[in-house]
Write a protein that holds these residues in place. Structure first.
Motif, mmCIF file in Angstrom:
data_model
loop_
_atom_site.group_PDB
_atom_site.id
_atom_site.type_symbol
_atom_site.label_atom_id
_atom_site.label_comp_id
_atom_site.label_asym_id
_atom_site.label_seq_id
_atom_site.Cartn_x
_atom_site.Cartn_y
_atom_site.Cartn_z
ATOM 1 N N ASN A 16 0.810 -1.209 0.000
ATOM 2 C CA ASN A 16 0.000 0.000 0.000
ATOM 3 C C ASN A 16 0.853 1.273 0.000
ATOM 4 O OD1 ASN A 16 -1.871 -1.987 2.162
ATOM 5 N ND2 ASN A 16 -2.569 -1.464 0.106
ATOM 6 N N GLY A 17 2.126 1.110 -0.242
ATOM 7 C CA GLY A 17 3.015 2.269 -0.389
ATOM 8 C C GLY A 17 3.582 2.822 0.905
ATOM 9 N N TRP A 18 3.343 2.135 2.020
ATOM 10 C CA TRP A 18 3.805 2.653 3.310
ATOM 11 C C TRP A 18 5.267 2.297 3.574
ATOM 12 C CZ3 TRP A 18 0.693 5.991 5.556
ATOM 13 C CH2 TRP A 18 -0.699 5.844 5.450
ATOM 14 N N ALA A 19 5.973 3.284 4.132
ATOM 15 C CA ALA A 19 7.319 3.039 4.657
ATOM 16 C C ALA A 19 7.244 3.132 6.169
ATOM 17 C CB ALA A 19 8.285 4.091 4.140
ATOM 18 N N ASN A 20 8.038 2.329 6.839
ATOM 19 C CA ASN A 20 8.163 2.442 8.291
ATOM 20 C C ASN A 20 8.979 3.708 8.595
ATOM 21 O OD1 ASN A 20 10.000 1.955 10.734
ATOM 22 N ND2 ASN A 20 8.335 0.495 11.021
ATOM 23 N N VAL A 21 8.435 4.588 9.455
ATOM 24 C CA VAL A 21 9.064 5.894 9.674
ATOM 25 C C VAL A 21 10.474 5.759 10.258
ATOM 26 C CG1 VAL A 21 8.946 8.023 11.043
ATOM 27 C CG2 VAL A 21 6.915 7.197 9.849
ATOM 28 N N GLU A 22 10.622 4.910 11.273
ATOM 29 C CA GLU A 22 11.949 4.747 11.896
ATOM 30 C C GLU A 22 12.991 4.264 10.898
ATOM 31 O OE1 GLU A 22 12.514 2.336 15.444
ATOM 32 O OE2 GLU A 22 10.904 3.548 16.353
ATOM 33 N N GLU A 23 12.548 3.294 10.095
ATOM 34 C CA GLU A 23 13.462 2.729 9.101
ATOM 35 C C GLU A 23 13.812 3.778 8.036
ATOM 36 O OE1 GLU A 23 11.751 -0.707 7.230
ATOM 37 O OE2 GLU A 23 13.543 -1.024 5.993
ATOM 38 N N LEU A 24 12.808 4.543 7.633
ATOM 39 C CA LEU A 24 13.043 5.611 6.655
ATOM 40 C C LEU A 24 14.090 6.595 7.186
ATOM 41 C CD1 LEU A 24 12.196 7.362 4.102
ATOM 42 C CD2 LEU A 24 10.529 8.435 5.620
ATOM 43 N N LEU A 25 13.931 7.029 8.428
ATOM 44 C CA LEU A 25 14.864 8.005 9.003
ATOM 45 C C LEU A 25 16.267 7.414 9.093
ATOM 46 C CD1 LEU A 25 12.615 9.496 11.826
ATOM 47 C CD2 LEU A 25 13.228 10.565 9.657
ATOM 48 N N GLN A 26 16.324 6.178 9.561
ATOM 49 C CA GLN A 26 17.609 5.506 9.708
ATOM 50 C C GLN A 26 18.330 5.372 8.366
ATOM 51 O OE1 GLN A 26 18.653 4.911 12.696
ATOM 52 N NE2 GLN A 26 20.606 4.114 11.906
ATOM 53 N N LYS A 27 17.598 4.885 7.383
ATOM 54 C CA LYS A 27 18.225 4.617 6.082
ATOM 55 C C LYS A 27 18.484 5.882 5.277
ATOM 56 C CE LYS A 27 16.979 -0.191 5.680
ATOM 57 N NZ LYS A 27 16.205 -1.245 5.018
ATOM 58 N N SER A 28 17.706 6.949 5.556
ATOM 59 C CA SER A 28 17.913 8.205 4.836
ATOM 60 C C SER A 28 19.266 8.819 5.162
ATOM 61 C CB SER A 28 16.807 9.221 5.185
ATOM 62 O OG SER A 28 15.577 8.762 4.677
ATOM 63 N N LYS A 29 19.798 8.475 6.340
ATOM 64 C CA LYS A 29 21.077 9.056 6.779
ATOM 65 C C LYS A 29 22.189 8.868 5.753
ATOM 66 C CE LYS A 29 20.398 8.727 11.730
ATOM 67 N NZ LYS A 29 20.466 7.792 12.830
ATOM 68 N N ARG A 30 22.053 7.843 4.947
ATOM 69 C CA ARG A 30 23.071 7.590 3.920
ATOM 70 C C ARG A 30 23.108 8.696 2.871
ATOM 71 N NH1 ARG A 30 21.226 1.269 3.132
ATOM 72 N NH2 ARG A 30 21.403 0.810 5.350
#
Ligand code: HQG
Length: 182
Positions: free
Chosen positions: A31-45
């Motif tokens: 349904n297009g959802w991202a887990n917020v914590e994971e998004l923040l963590q992985k965005s750091k790259r």
């Protein structure tokens, strides 16, 4: 964050949540959802993005492009995906008599031949307000505004959806429903 920084982060979110989550090895659910914590963590790259900044980007976004789930553990784009097979769980609804699409002259020959097609996105994007279509077309040059006889399409069995942020969506618009005079 100033306006410019907010825009940069918003564009990054559009890229991740609509087009290419793989660039940070993120997976969206069906349904297009991202887990917020994971998004923040992985965005750091790629970018600095804190939970407070995410909140600001979502809240101040001029088109309300992003939405959280109820408990704010998940986030997704409201429309505009090029990713295939994202189900936004939208319900088919009856459109108003006319909807508008903003484009530019160089596409007209092809649009006249093939109708409006979804191109790289999941659906054709239409708006209730002419002004919005003018803005959409202006991204590419001098806008050409097409009026779509949406209610007629609906009566012919073609399906319309409206995204949470008010964008009208349909699979394609056959030429016969497009009014080409401006
Ligand atoms: C054109 C932005 C040739 C179509 C905007 C458009 C919107 C054809 C382009 C949202 C065609 C596709 C969507 C055909 C359509 N032959 N060209 N048969 N059928 N086209 O960006 O509607 O800021 O995928 O006219 O504001 O421009 O991203 O669609 O020019 O709301 O939130 O092919 O994207 O929102 O371009 O824009 P796009 P669009 P965001």
């Amino acid at each position: 964050m100033n306006e410019k920084q907010i825009k940069i982060k918003s564009k990054f979110l559009s890229l991740i949540l609509r087009h290419n989550p793989q660039i940070i090895q993120l997976e969206l659910d069906k349904n297009g959802w991202a887990n917020v914590e994971e998004l923040l963590q992985k965005s750091k790259r790629k970018i600095n993005l804190t939970i407070d900044e995410l909140e600001i980007v979502v809240k101040t976004n001029n088109k309300k492009r992003f939405a959280y789930n109820e408990d704010k553990t998940k986030i997704r784009a409201n429309q505009g995906h090029s990713l295939k097979n994202i189900d936004l769980e939208l319900k088919a609804i009856k459109p108003p008599p006319f909807l508008y699409h903003g484009t530019v002259a160089k596409f007209m020959q092809s649009i006249k031949a093939n109708g409006l097609q979804k191109m790289n996105r999941q659906q054709v994007h239409l708006s209730h307000e002419r002004e919005t279509a003018i803005n959409v077309g202006s991204r590419r040059g001098k806008p050409v505004i097409l009026s779509i006889r949406a209610l007629e399409m609906h009566h012919a069995g073609l399906i319309f959806y409206r995204s949470k942020n008010g964008v009208w969506l349909t699979d394609n618009v056959p030429t016969k429903y497009i009014d080409f005079k401006n």
